[in-house]
Write an enzyme that holds these catalytic residues in place. Structure first.
Site, PDB file in Angstrom:
ATOM      1  N   SER A 154       0.837  -1.206   0.000  1.00 52.76           N
ATOM      2  CA  SER A 154       0.000   0.000   0.000  1.00 52.76           C
ATOM      3  C   SER A 154       0.866   1.248   0.000  1.00 52.76           C
ATOM      4  O   SER A 154       2.018   1.215   0.459  1.00 52.76           O
ATOM      5  CB  SER A 154      -0.917  -0.024   1.224  1.00 52.76           C
ATOM      6  N   GLU A 174       1.037   5.451   0.857  1.00 50.02           N
ATOM      7  CA  GLU A 174       0.416   6.542   1.610  1.00 50.02           C
ATOM      8  C   GLU A 174       0.762   7.894   0.985  1.00 50.02           C
ATOM      9  O   GLU A 174       1.909   8.149   0.639  1.00 50.02           O
ATOM     10  CB  GLU A 174       0.915   6.485   3.065  1.00 50.02           C
ATOM     11  N   LYS A 231       6.175  11.193  -3.415  1.00 49.87           N
ATOM     12  CA  LYS A 231       7.161  11.052  -4.493  1.00 49.87           C
ATOM     13  C   LYS A 231       7.042   9.621  -5.020  1.00 49.87           C
ATOM     14  O   LYS A 231       6.720   8.704  -4.276  1.00 49.87           O
ATOM     15  CB  LYS A 231       8.577  11.237  -3.950  1.00 49.87           C
ATOM     16  N   PHE A 246      11.764  13.459  10.555  1.00 50.79           N
ATOM     17  CA  PHE A 246      10.538  12.651  10.682  1.00 50.79           C
ATOM     18  C   PHE A 246      10.731  11.541  11.715  1.00 50.79           C
ATOM     19  O   PHE A 246       9.841  11.248  12.502  1.00 50.79           O
ATOM     20  CB  PHE A 246      10.166  11.993   9.353  1.00 50.79           C
ATOM     21  N   GLY A 301      -3.702  11.568  16.340  1.00 43.50           N
ATOM     22  CA  GLY A 301      -3.129  12.793  15.765  1.00 43.50           C
ATOM     23  C   GLY A 301      -2.010  13.276  16.669  1.00 43.50           C
ATOM     24  O   GLY A 301      -1.913  12.875  17.832  1.00 43.50           O
ATOM     25  N   ASP A 302      -1.160  14.104  16.114  1.00 44.48           N
ATOM     26  CA  ASP A 302      -0.050  14.629  16.908  1.00 44.48           C
ATOM     27  C   ASP A 302      -0.530  15.778  17.782  1.00 44.48           C
ATOM     28  O   ASP A 302      -1.543  16.412  17.483  1.00 44.48           O
ATOM     29  CB  ASP A 302       1.084  15.088  15.983  1.00 44.48           C
ATOM     30  N   HIS A 309       3.708  -1.199   3.834  1.00 43.96           N
ATOM     31  CA  HIS A 309       3.001   0.070   3.633  1.00 43.96           C
ATOM     32  C   HIS A 309       4.091   1.119   3.395  1.00 43.96           C
ATOM     33  O   HIS A 309       4.943   1.341   4.260  1.00 43.96           O
ATOM     34  CB  HIS A 309       2.181   0.406   4.890  1.00 43.96           C
ATOM     35  N   TYR A 350       3.542   0.992  17.247  1.00 40.47           N
ATOM     36  CA  TYR A 350       4.860   1.620  17.390  1.00 40.47           C
ATOM     37  C   TYR A 350       5.914   0.605  17.832  1.00 40.47           C
ATOM     38  O   TYR A 350       6.056   0.325  19.028  1.00 40.47           O
ATOM     39  CB  TYR A 350       4.765   2.777  18.409  1.00 40.47           C
ATOM     40  N   LYS A 389      -7.056  -1.271  21.152  1.00 40.06           N
ATOM     41  CA  LYS A 389      -7.493  -0.797  19.827  1.00 40.06           C
ATOM     42  C   LYS A 389      -8.079  -1.979  19.042  1.00 40.06           C
ATOM     43  O   LYS A 389      -9.116  -1.869  18.403  1.00 40.06           O
ATOM     44  CB  LYS A 389      -6.319  -0.200  19.037  1.00 40.06           C
TER      45      LYS A 389
HETATM   46  P1  FAD Z   1      -3.225   6.667  20.478  1.00 33.19           P
HETATM   47  O1  FAD Z   1      -3.510   5.269  20.121  1.00 33.19           O
HETATM   48  O2  FAD Z   1      -4.324   7.453  21.085  1.00 33.19           O
HETATM   49  O3  FAD Z   1      -1.947   6.646  21.454  1.00 33.19           O
HETATM   50  C1  FAD Z   1      -1.330   7.841  21.914  1.00 33.19           C
HETATM   51  C2  FAD Z   1      -0.676   7.573  23.263  1.00 33.19           C
HETATM   52  O4  FAD Z   1      -1.677   7.302  24.264  1.00 33.19           O
HETATM   53  C3  FAD Z   1       0.233   6.352  23.285  1.00 33.19           C
HETATM   54  O5  FAD Z   1       1.308   6.644  24.160  1.00 33.19           O
HETATM   55  C4  FAD Z   1      -0.647   5.216  23.818  1.00 33.19           C
HETATM   56  O6  FAD Z   1       0.111   4.257  24.528  1.00 33.19           O
HETATM   57  C5  FAD Z   1      -1.608   5.945  24.747  1.00 33.19           C
HETATM   58  N1  FAD Z   1      -2.998   5.466  24.667  1.00 33.19           N
HETATM   59  C6  FAD Z   1      -3.647   4.872  23.627  1.00 33.19           C
HETATM   60  N2  FAD Z   1      -4.944   4.681  23.905  1.00 33.19           N
HETATM   61  C7  FAD Z   1      -5.142   5.163  25.143  1.00 33.19           C
HETATM   62  C8  FAD Z   1      -6.308   5.281  25.970  1.00 33.19           C
HETATM   63  N3  FAD Z   1      -7.508   4.843  25.565  1.00 33.19           N
HETATM   64  N4  FAD Z   1      -6.156   5.871  27.196  1.00 33.19           N
HETATM   65  C9  FAD Z   1      -4.953   6.326  27.613  1.00 33.19           C
HETATM   66  N5  FAD Z   1      -3.800   6.227  26.876  1.00 33.19           N
HETATM   67  C10 FAD Z   1      -3.910   5.678  25.652  1.00 33.19           C
HETATM   68  N6  FAD Z   1      -1.041  11.814  12.308  1.00 33.19           N
HETATM   69  C11 FAD Z   1      -1.877  12.685  11.719  1.00 33.19           C
HETATM   70  O7  FAD Z   1      -2.055  13.787  12.225  1.00 33.19           O
HETATM   71  N7  FAD Z   1      -2.521  12.371  10.541  1.00 33.19           N
HETATM   72  C12 FAD Z   1      -2.364  11.175   9.927  1.00 33.19           C
HETATM   73  O8  FAD Z   1      -2.941  10.917   8.864  1.00 33.19           O
HETATM   74  C13 FAD Z   1      -1.479  10.214  10.534  1.00 33.19           C
HETATM   75  N8  FAD Z   1      -1.294   8.991   9.984  1.00 33.19           N
HETATM   76  C14 FAD Z   1      -0.521   8.048  10.646  1.00 33.19           C
HETATM   77  C15 FAD Z   1      -0.425   6.751  10.117  1.00 33.19           C
HETATM   78  C16 FAD Z   1       0.341   5.788  10.774  1.00 33.19           C
HETATM   79  C17 FAD Z   1       0.415   4.394  10.191  1.00 33.19           C
HETATM   80  C18 FAD Z   1       1.065   6.126  11.957  1.00 33.19           C
HETATM   81  C19 FAD Z   1       1.938   5.118  12.638  1.00 33.19           C
HETATM   82  C20 FAD Z   1       0.960   7.417  12.480  1.00 33.19           C
HETATM   83  C21 FAD Z   1       0.164   8.385  11.856  1.00 33.19           C
HETATM   84  N9  FAD Z   1       0.000   9.682  12.379  1.00 33.19           N
HETATM   85  C22 FAD Z   1      -0.830  10.591  11.754  1.00 33.19           C
HETATM   86  C23 FAD Z   1       0.713  10.074  13.601  1.00 33.19           C
HETATM   87  C24 FAD Z   1      -0.136   9.787  14.871  1.00 33.19           C
HETATM   88  O9  FAD Z   1      -1.257  10.620  14.890  1.00 33.19           O
HETATM   89  C25 FAD Z   1       0.772  10.061  16.085  1.00 33.19           C
HETATM   90  O10 FAD Z   1       1.775   9.091  16.147  1.00 33.19           O
HETATM   91  C26 FAD Z   1       0.070  10.250  17.415  1.00 33.19           C
HETATM   92  O11 FAD Z   1       1.021  10.804  18.325  1.00 33.19           O
HETATM   93  C27 FAD Z   1      -0.487   8.982  18.050  1.00 33.19           C
HETATM   94  O12 FAD Z   1      -1.520   8.467  17.345  1.00 33.19           O
HETATM   95  P2  FAD Z   1      -2.210   7.069  17.791  1.00 33.19           P
HETATM   96  O13 FAD Z   1      -3.387   6.872  16.949  1.00 33.19           O
HETATM   97  O14 FAD Z   1      -1.204   6.000  17.869  1.00 33.19           O
HETATM   98  O15 FAD Z   1      -2.671   7.500  19.265  1.00 33.19           O
END
Ligand code: FAD
Length: 291
Positions: free
Chosen positions: A15, A17, A274, A218, A108-109, A268, A147, A167
């Protein structure tokens, strides 16, 4: 088509991205690069959401275009940034009406200027919140992020794995990993995930290092380490973009071949919009290791 349907037919998926273009020039470039990459017949294509400040509307427009005009199975990324439950439900309805059947659900970040996500606007704070909402609709195949080197805000690997398990328990049907450059971390991660009871596909996310400075940044943001051997090699070519490109592509080819030989369920590619590196890497994979 749901990505889980593709899983039923293929042992591996490949895939690509993309992120929404930021201006006219990058729109033109994306068009050309998309054209080159789609010739490789990827299993599916994904479009990031809000990453690096890109607008959310453009993400929807791009994923709609790829799904409905180009006819490619597409996956919309979606995050908790600015998300209320009502907005999420409306957005999911909109995506479904536009034939999007796959969602990559993320937190999201942390928005710029804030120290942690709890102060971010919106009332959803974790990917798990979005997964629960999407699952309830019964309309989507859901992906989530994993991660191998532990999420940078997590206190430890066990806690991070516990949330990853949640999740999946809530409805994520596959995981795509953060970029990594040392395959050992991926295989250790798989072992720990299986031991924790996570049995879904965990697709390695690979980024070709064609611009060392950019990828270093990154990797730092994403919490991925670059092994010294790779750093040393690329430092040698720091003033030679052509050699950096070739070295980066060769490193990624070797990385992908080893991953696939040892059982990874596909790759992926973080294409960075690019085409050349991904085309060069993908076309160098032995046929027996592709679909
Ligand atoms: P979460 O799963 O919410 O985790 C964040 C932190 O909280 C972790 O430390 C986890 O251990 C902890 N945690 C998880 N669930 C819970 C809970 N229920 N209660 C308490 N703690 C919890 N960012 C963007 O802005 N846009 C994108 O399109 C994007 N695409 C991505 C695609 C991939 C494949 C990856 C790996 C990352 C992407 N990111 C994107 C970055 C991502 O948003 C960041 O890495 C962000 O900091 C964490 O996202 P997450 O969904 O893993 O968060």
């Amino acid at each position: 088509m749901k990505i889980t349907e593709i899983f039923k037919k293929h042992k591996r998926t490949f895939s690509f991205e993309f992120f929404p273009p930021k201006n006219y020039q990058s729109t033109l470039e994306l068009g050309i690069n998309l054209g080159q990459l789609l010739k490789l017949s990827p299993s599916f294509v994904s479009v990031t959401y809000g990453a690096g400040g890109s607008t959310q509307d453009l993400s929807f427009d791009l994923v709609d275009y790829i799904q409905n005009k180009l006819g490619m199975t597409s996956m919309a990324h979606y995050t908790c940034v600015n998300a209320t439950r009502e907005k999420v439900e409306n957005d999911f309805r909109y995506l479904h009406e536009h034939n999007i059947r796959n969602l990559m659900l993320l937190r999201g970040d942390v928005p710029k200027g804030l120290s942690d996500f709890s102060a971010a606007p919106g009332d959803l704070k974790h990917a798990t919140d979005l997964i629960a909402i999407a699952k309830k609709t019964g309309l989507f195949c859901i992906g989530a992020a994993g991660y191998p080197e532990v999420h940078r805000e997590s206190p430890d690997a066990e806690t991070d794995m516990k949330w990853l398990y949640n999740k999946v328990a809530l409805g994520a049907e596959f995981i795509v990993t953060q970029m990594f450059f040392d395959n050992a971390v991926y295989f250790q991660f798989i072992e720990k995930a299986r031991a924790a009871g996570i049995n879904t596909r965990i697709i390695p996310g690979i980024i070709p290092i064609t611009n060392f400075k950019q990828i270093k940044k990154f990797a730092e943001i994403g919490g991925a380490s670059i092994p010294a051997s790779i750093q040393d090699k690329l430092e040698t070519y720091r003033d030679n973009p052509d050699k950096t490109y070739q070295a980066g592509v060769d490193i990624a080819i070797a990385q992908c071949i080893e991953l696939l030989e040892k059982g990874a369920p596909g790759i992926h590619f973080y294409t960075l919009n690019k085409s050349s590196a991904t085309v060069d890497i993908f076309s160098s994979l032995p046929v027996g290791l592709t679909w």
